[in-house]
Enzyme design. Structure first.
Site, mmCIF file in Angstrom:
data_model
loop_
_atom_site.group_PDB
_atom_site.id
_atom_site.type_symbol
_atom_site.label_atom_id
_atom_site.label_comp_id
_atom_site.label_asym_id
_atom_site.label_seq_id
_atom_site.Cartn_x
_atom_site.Cartn_y
_atom_site.Cartn_z
ATOM 1 N N LYS A 181 0.837 -1.213 0.000
ATOM 2 C CA LYS A 181 0.000 0.000 0.000
ATOM 3 C C LYS A 181 0.866 1.255 0.000
ATOM 4 O O LYS A 181 0.544 2.257 -0.655
ATOM 5 C CB LYS A 181 -0.920 -0.003 1.222
ATOM 6 N N HIS A 186 2.101 1.689 -3.490
ATOM 7 C CA HIS A 186 0.922 2.133 -4.247
ATOM 8 C C HIS A 186 0.752 3.640 -4.093
ATOM 9 O O HIS A 186 0.567 4.372 -5.068
ATOM 10 C CB HIS A 186 -0.315 1.391 -3.740
ATOM 11 N N ASN A 187 0.826 4.134 -2.859
ATOM 12 C CA ASN A 187 0.649 5.557 -2.614
ATOM 13 C C ASN A 187 1.792 6.377 -3.216
ATOM 14 O O ASN A 187 1.583 7.502 -3.677
ATOM 15 C CB ASN A 187 0.545 5.830 -1.112
ATOM 16 N N GLU A 226 1.064 6.780 -6.728
ATOM 17 C CA GLU A 226 -0.005 7.785 -6.801
ATOM 18 C C GLU A 226 0.580 9.198 -6.748
ATOM 19 O O GLU A 226 0.150 10.085 -7.500
ATOM 20 C CB GLU A 226 -0.971 7.563 -5.631
#
Length: 475
Positions: free
Chosen positions: A183, A186-187, A190
């Site tokens: 995660k 993932h961020n 982003e």
């Protein structure tokens, strides 16, 4: 579990959305919030949506759930998570499963998992992506911890996750902190993705003079093609939005200071520790930091000079589309290299293709070309870098001329594009068989006797620079 039951601690935007999502899938949900008024308001607003049981204390939450229990914690990362877990270990029984669904740092998750395992509790650190809408209607879920703990709640998690082609955007990631590590990366991706979009907006607006409404149309058109993604889609909405009570674009009324919650910074720090050149994501973090120096920038704008007025580059919109696509490929390539490095360091055995699969829906970075990433890892599970996959090789080759023109145009106009430029520099650095690090090693050996390796024979060498220049073998 004999009955589908879940406790949810923390009824903020994400926690409340997940609780309602669970209930809509037939799960009996016990809810608790530290401020009891929020629990009462939640029940008043949503009791008709499913089987909710309000709890005034964590002890009451434990009493209304049947063992073996599962409790999802959705509170702010850091000390609040530790405080809730400490309270839950006194309210729950051994064998119950605690799920941290917040944006916790993966090393904190490793620590918590080890501590809870010692006293007999199951634990999952579960990344949750998708924001408010995702939490309520189907997020991408990244659970890590013991496989036994995951299997206890797998049916409920896969039920509430987003679905793409009938496949849940949820899979077991790996042991201890694997879920929150994934995660975190993932961020980070982003961050890079958003920065590239912001640079696109800045360049097209200031080099071509396109208004927000015109730019909204550009992004809307791009979202119909290979750039199709959640972030491109919502960019068109943000740019098209007019300020209430006026015809001005809302984006012009928003202060140019970007905030961050730390996950991007964690990603860059982790990459440094693992030796991964995560240039695009790190530039995105730095860009947010620079944006926060508003007072200094305003002062500097009246002191520091830029380039003379430059003519607008013809065909810039099409060139930027190519450059944006190529730079997004680099952002994902760096992110997946980081995932591979973490997997190796912590012995998680991450399935990179599966991660691309669960990011296709629900999450913030969902994009059309994630299916191509999934295909690339299906063809070669040990692919060292996504840029080497045939699909992405071809895409980068096609985009390269436009990519270079965009960087040049931005420099000529004095418009900063750190994410575009660093992505191109990474591509150029990665494709070179021989770079300038030989000189770096020579300099390091001169001032610090750090030694170097030669291209023509094995071993480590040192030149006695101040003692006549003799080269000696050191191993």
């Amino acid at each position: 579990m004999p009955e589908k039951e879940m406790g949810v601690v923390g009824l903020g935007t994400i926690g409340g959305g997940l609780a309602r999502n669970f209930a809509s899938h037939g799960v009996r949900v016990a809810v608790y919030n530290r401020t009891h008024r929020r629990t009462e308001q939640f029940i008043a607003d949503h009791s008709q949506e499913g089987d909710f049981i309000p709890a005034a204390t964590l002890e009451e939450l434990a009493r209304v759930l049947k063992p073996p229990r599962a409790v999802a914690v959705l509170v702010n990362a850091g000390r609040p998570v530790d405080d809730v877990i400490d309270e839950l270990t006194t309210a729950l029984d051994k064998g119950d499963v605690i799920i941290d669904g917040g944006n916790s740092f993966f090393q904190d998750t490793q620590r918590r998992g080890a501590a809870l395992e010692k006293i007999g509790f199951g634990f999952l650190g579960c990344g949750v992506s998708g924001g408010e809408e995702g939490a309520l209607h189907g997020p991408s879920l990244m659970p890590g911890g013991t496989r036994q703990s995951y299997e206890r709640v797998e049916e409920m998690l896969t039920a509430i996750a987003a679905k793409v082609d009938g496949v849940p955007c949820c899979t077991y990631i790996g042991p201890d902190g694997a879920g929150h590590f994934v995660k975190m990366v993932h961020n980070g991706i982003e961050y890079a993705d958003i920065q590239l979009i912001a640079e696109t907006y800045d360049l097209l607006r200031n080099a071509l003079g396109l208004a927000p409404d015109e730019l909204a149309s550009v992004f809307r058109e791009w979202n119909e093609g290979r750039l199709q993604s959640y972030l491109i889609e919502i960019t068109s909405y943000v740019l098209a939005k007019h300020d209430d009570g006026s015809g001005a674009a809302l984006v012009d009324g928003i202060e140019d200071e970007a905030e961050q919650k730390g996950t991007g910074r964690w990603t860059s720090q982790s990459a440094l520790e693992l030796g991964v050149p995560l240039t695009g994501i790190t530039e995105a973090v730095f860009a947010r930091m620079l944006s926060s120096q508003k007072a200094q920038r305003v002062k500097a704008s009246g002191i520091l000079t830029g380039p003379a007025t430059t003519k607008s580059a013809s065909g810039l919109v099409d060139d930027v589309q190519e450059a944006l696509y190529a730079s997004k490929i680099v952002a994902y390539a760096q992110g997946f290299e980081h995932l591979a490095a973490g997997s190796k360091e912590f012995r998680w055995d991450l399935d990179l293709g599966a991660l691309a699969t669960i990011w296709r829906g629900g999450c913030i970075i969902r994009a059309k070309f994630l299916s191509s990433i999934m295909d690339a890892y299906e063809q070669d599970p040990h692919l060292p870098n996504l840029m080497l996959a045939p699909f992405f090789q071809d895409a980068l080759a096609r985009a390269q001329p436009a990519w270079r023109r965009v960087v040049k145009a931005a420099v000529d106009h004095g418009i900063p594009i750190p994410a575009f430029a660093s992505s191109l520099a990474y591509y150029d650095g990665y494709r070179r068989a021989r770079g300038p690090a030989n000189l770096i090693q020579g300099l390091r050996d001169y001032f610090g006797s750090h030694t170097y390796h030669r291209v023509d024979r094995a071993g480590a060498y040192h030149t006695r620079w101040a003692q006549g220049g003799e080269e000696v073998k050191t191993d």
